[in-house]
Design an enzyme around this catalytic site. Sequence first.
Site, PDB file in Angstrom:
ATOM      1  N   ARG A   1      15.106  18.354  15.835  1.00  0.00           N
ATOM      2  CA  ARG A   1      14.760  16.938  15.903  1.00  0.00           C
ATOM      3  C   ARG A   1      16.028  16.093  15.965  1.00  0.00           C
ATOM      4  O   ARG A   1      17.108  16.541  15.575  1.00  0.00           O
ATOM      5  CB  ARG A   1      13.972  16.504  14.645  1.00  0.00           C
ATOM      6  CG  ARG A   1      12.631  17.167  14.459  1.00  0.00           C
ATOM      7  CD  ARG A   1      11.598  16.712  15.480  1.00  0.00           C
ATOM      8  NE  ARG A   1      10.296  17.306  15.229  1.00  0.00           N
ATOM      9  CZ  ARG A   1       9.914  18.514  15.669  1.00  0.00           C
ATOM     10  NH1 ARG A   1      10.748  19.263  16.380  1.00  0.00           N
ATOM     11  NH2 ARG A   1       8.709  18.959  15.393  1.00  0.00           N
TER      12      ARG A   1
ATOM     13  N   PRO B   1       0.609  23.055  12.543  1.00  0.00           N
ATOM     14  CA  PRO B   1      -0.166  22.696  13.734  1.00  0.00           C
ATOM     15  C   PRO B   1       0.310  21.364  14.326  1.00  0.00           C
ATOM     16  O   PRO B   1       0.588  20.418  13.586  1.00  0.00           O
ATOM     17  CB  PRO B   1      -1.607  22.561  13.209  1.00  0.00           C
ATOM     18  CG  PRO B   1      -1.631  23.329  11.935  1.00  0.00           C
ATOM     19  CD  PRO B   1      -0.244  23.269  11.365  1.00  0.00           C
TER      20      PRO B   1
ATOM     21  N   PHE C   1      13.137   7.917  16.655  1.00  0.00           N
ATOM     22  CA  PHE C   1      13.081   9.373  16.529  1.00  0.00           C
ATOM     23  C   PHE C   1      12.909   9.691  15.031  1.00  0.00           C
ATOM     24  O   PHE C   1      11.913   9.294  14.455  1.00  0.00           O
ATOM     25  CB  PHE C   1      14.243  10.027  17.288  1.00  0.00           C
ATOM     26  CG  PHE C   1      13.871  10.109  18.770  1.00  0.00           C
ATOM     27  CD1 PHE C   1      13.752   8.949  19.531  1.00  0.00           C
ATOM     28  CD2 PHE C   1      13.500  11.309  19.356  1.00  0.00           C
ATOM     29  CE1 PHE C   1      13.295   8.994  20.850  1.00  0.00           C
ATOM     30  CE2 PHE C   1      13.052  11.367  20.668  1.00  0.00           C
ATOM     31  CZ  PHE C   1      12.949  10.212  21.417  1.00  0.00           C
TER      32      PHE C   1
ATOM     33  N   ASP D   1      -1.778  -8.874   3.307  1.00  0.00           N
ATOM     34  CA  ASP D   1      -2.102  -7.936   4.383  1.00  0.00           C
ATOM     35  C   ASP D   1      -1.890  -8.637   5.730  1.00  0.00           C
ATOM     36  O   ASP D   1      -2.162  -9.833   5.849  1.00  0.00           O
ATOM     37  CB  ASP D   1      -3.571  -7.499   4.224  1.00  0.00           C
ATOM     38  CG  ASP D   1      -3.866  -6.253   5.030  1.00  0.00           C
ATOM     39  OD1 ASP D   1      -3.963  -5.169   4.424  1.00  0.00           O
ATOM     40  OD2 ASP D   1      -3.979  -6.358   6.277  1.00  0.00           O
TER      41      ASP D   1
ATOM     42  N   LYS E   1      -0.094   3.975  18.023  1.00  0.00           N
ATOM     43  CA  LYS E   1       1.158   3.352  18.470  1.00  0.00           C
ATOM     44  C   LYS E   1       1.099   3.083  19.975  1.00  0.00           C
ATOM     45  O   LYS E   1       1.521   2.013  20.451  1.00  0.00           O
ATOM     46  CB  LYS E   1       2.353   4.253  18.146  1.00  0.00           C
ATOM     47  CG  LYS E   1       2.653   4.378  16.657  1.00  0.00           C
ATOM     48  CD  LYS E   1       3.165   3.077  16.085  1.00  0.00           C
ATOM     49  CE  LYS E   1       3.481   3.167  14.602  1.00  0.00           C
ATOM     50  NZ  LYS E   1       3.773   1.870  13.991  1.00  0.00           N
TER      51      LYS E   1
ATOM     52  N   SER F   1       7.139   4.807  17.985  1.00  0.00           N
ATOM     53  CA  SER F   1       7.609   6.117  17.538  1.00  0.00           C
ATOM     54  C   SER F   1       7.756   7.056  18.721  1.00  0.00           C
ATOM     55  O   SER F   1       6.992   6.976  19.699  1.00  0.00           O
ATOM     56  CB  SER F   1       6.564   6.688  16.568  1.00  0.00           C
ATOM     57  OG  SER F   1       6.821   8.043  16.333  1.00  0.00           O
TER      58      SER F   1
ATOM     59  N   SER G   1       0.834  -1.206   0.000  1.00  0.00           N
ATOM     60  CA  SER G   1       0.000   0.000   0.000  1.00  0.00           C
ATOM     61  C   SER G   1       0.869   1.256   0.000  1.00  0.00           C
ATOM     62  O   SER G   1       0.425   2.314  -0.433  1.00  0.00           O
ATOM     63  CB  SER G   1      -0.942   0.015   1.209  1.00  0.00           C
ATOM     64  OG  SER G   1      -0.199  -0.042   2.409  1.00  0.00           O
ATOM     65  N   ASN G   2       2.107   1.139   0.476  1.00  0.00           N
ATOM     66  CA  ASN G   2       2.983   2.312   0.471  1.00  0.00           C
ATOM     67  C   ASN G   2       4.408   1.928   0.080  1.00  0.00           C
ATOM     68  O   ASN G   2       5.374   2.478   0.605  1.00  0.00           O
ATOM     69  CB  ASN G   2       2.970   2.985   1.858  1.00  0.00           C
ATOM     70  CG  ASN G   2       3.544   4.385   1.816  1.00  0.00           C
ATOM     71  OD1 ASN G   2       3.320   5.130   0.856  1.00  0.00           O
ATOM     72  ND2 ASN G   2       4.301   4.773   2.832  1.00  0.00           N
TER      73      ASN G   2
ATOM     74  N   TYR H   1      -2.425   8.902  14.940  1.00  0.00           N
ATOM     75  CA  TYR H   1      -1.292   8.015  14.643  1.00  0.00           C
ATOM     76  C   TYR H   1      -0.541   7.666  15.936  1.00  0.00           C
ATOM     77  O   TYR H   1      -0.266   6.497  16.220  1.00  0.00           O
ATOM     78  CB  TYR H   1      -0.345   8.702  13.644  1.00  0.00           C
ATOM     79  CG  TYR H   1       0.989   8.011  13.501  1.00  0.00           C
ATOM     80  CD1 TYR H   1       1.085   6.770  12.888  1.00  0.00           C
ATOM     81  CD2 TYR H   1       2.158   8.601  13.993  1.00  0.00           C
ATOM     82  CE1 TYR H   1       2.316   6.133  12.771  1.00  0.00           C
ATOM     83  CE2 TYR H   1       3.386   7.978  13.869  1.00  0.00           C
ATOM     84  CZ  TYR H   1       3.460   6.744  13.266  1.00  0.00           C
ATOM     85  OH  TYR H   1       4.682   6.102  13.160  1.00  0.00           O
TER      86      TYR H   1
END
Length: 343
Positions: A235, A297, A182, A63, A157, A129, A39-40, A153
């Site tokens: 970051r 945002p 990270f 899947d 997780k 994450s 899918s990605n 999201y």
Amino acid sequence: MTEKFPEILVTGGAGYIGSHTCVALIQAGFMPVIVDNLSNSHPLAISRIEAITGTRPAFYKCDIADDAGLRTVLECHPCVATIHFAGLKAVGRSVSEPLETYRDNVCGSLSLLQTLRSRGINRLIFSSSATVYGGAEHMPIPETASIQPTNPYGHSKAMIEQILQDLVTAAPDMAIGVLRYFNPVGAHISGEIGEDPQGIPDNLFPYVSQVAVGRREKLLVFGDDYDTKDGTGVRDYIHVMDLADGHVAALQRCLDTDGLFAVNLGTGQGSSVLEIIQAFETVSGKPVAYEVVGRRPGDVATSFADPSKASDMLNFKAQRDLTQMCRDAWNWQQRNPTGYANR
Ligand code: NAD
Ligand code: UDP
């Protein structure tokens, strides 16, 4: 007689981090068995793993929620452990389409876990994450910081982490490593595999490299009025091959020890947006045009890891610096200006 390497089920193994981890697994003496619904990702990633390592991993377009399909795969491949990357990662889309993200990430993981339990596969590494920490107040962020995600999201997780914790409590024979990444960036040094975002990249690094290669006009810098060294967001960028090595270290621990552990995978160093632009310009020799616009945002000013637990527990320390992250991202970008689709 050919030597038999331990097989590792890798969900999402055709994707960005999964494909790099497959290379590290093969080089560490494991045999990945990739399950990905594409899918990605692009199936060419599998051939590229083969080009780098000389070994073609088994690949199944399937899947993780397809119990019957997975059982068939596991009947052919008696895997000793799973590395579970498969899931949706786009934060913005998780806000506009939360059910899609929860279904793929949470329901998909539940279904996968049930299939794995039924097959007696009780060693698992899970891709979590740093986003589970939300807007952490103190830097660097240790694993003991509160879990307070700020978008669907991140919640997905955190939910999976909770499910895994409850599972280990109920089944102490399991071994689970939760890895909180990270900011993974860069590519394999060969330029054969790398990050291939569909459409406009959400993340800084692929955006910067697409500007440098001439695919996009300019970067929009989301805010220069944060309380950071130059006002732009900071970051903890970690080279994707260091991240891949972290998975091998975590897998080795899971094969030896029961119980659940959660560790950060980061470098402990923070870089600002302007520092990334500068480093990329130096490495590529190309200007990276940018314009400062308002804050995005939900963004936090600063986020970087306390990497000491990964060092103590897994003997893992990121080795590659920002220059190498930029050099490898640039090499991948130049060799594949439109990603996997261009060859
Ligand atoms: P990616 O999208 O490149 O890889 C995920 C792979 O999973 C893709 O190949 C996709 O096709 C596959 N997939 C998605 N849903 C599936 C399903 N239901 N069944 C089978 N395959 C499915 O993403 P990535 O950057 O490699 O991230 C891997 C994991 O790491 C994800 O779980 C992501 O949330 C997590 N993560 C990524 C980052 C990052 O910045 N890239 C940071 C923290 C955590
Ligand atoms: N960023 C930016 N322009 C972009 C994408 C990102 O200025 O087009 C900034 C963003 O505000 C943050 C940093 O770059 O300060 C890293 O963003 P990314 O989305 O890569 O990672 P995350 O915010 O999820 O940690």
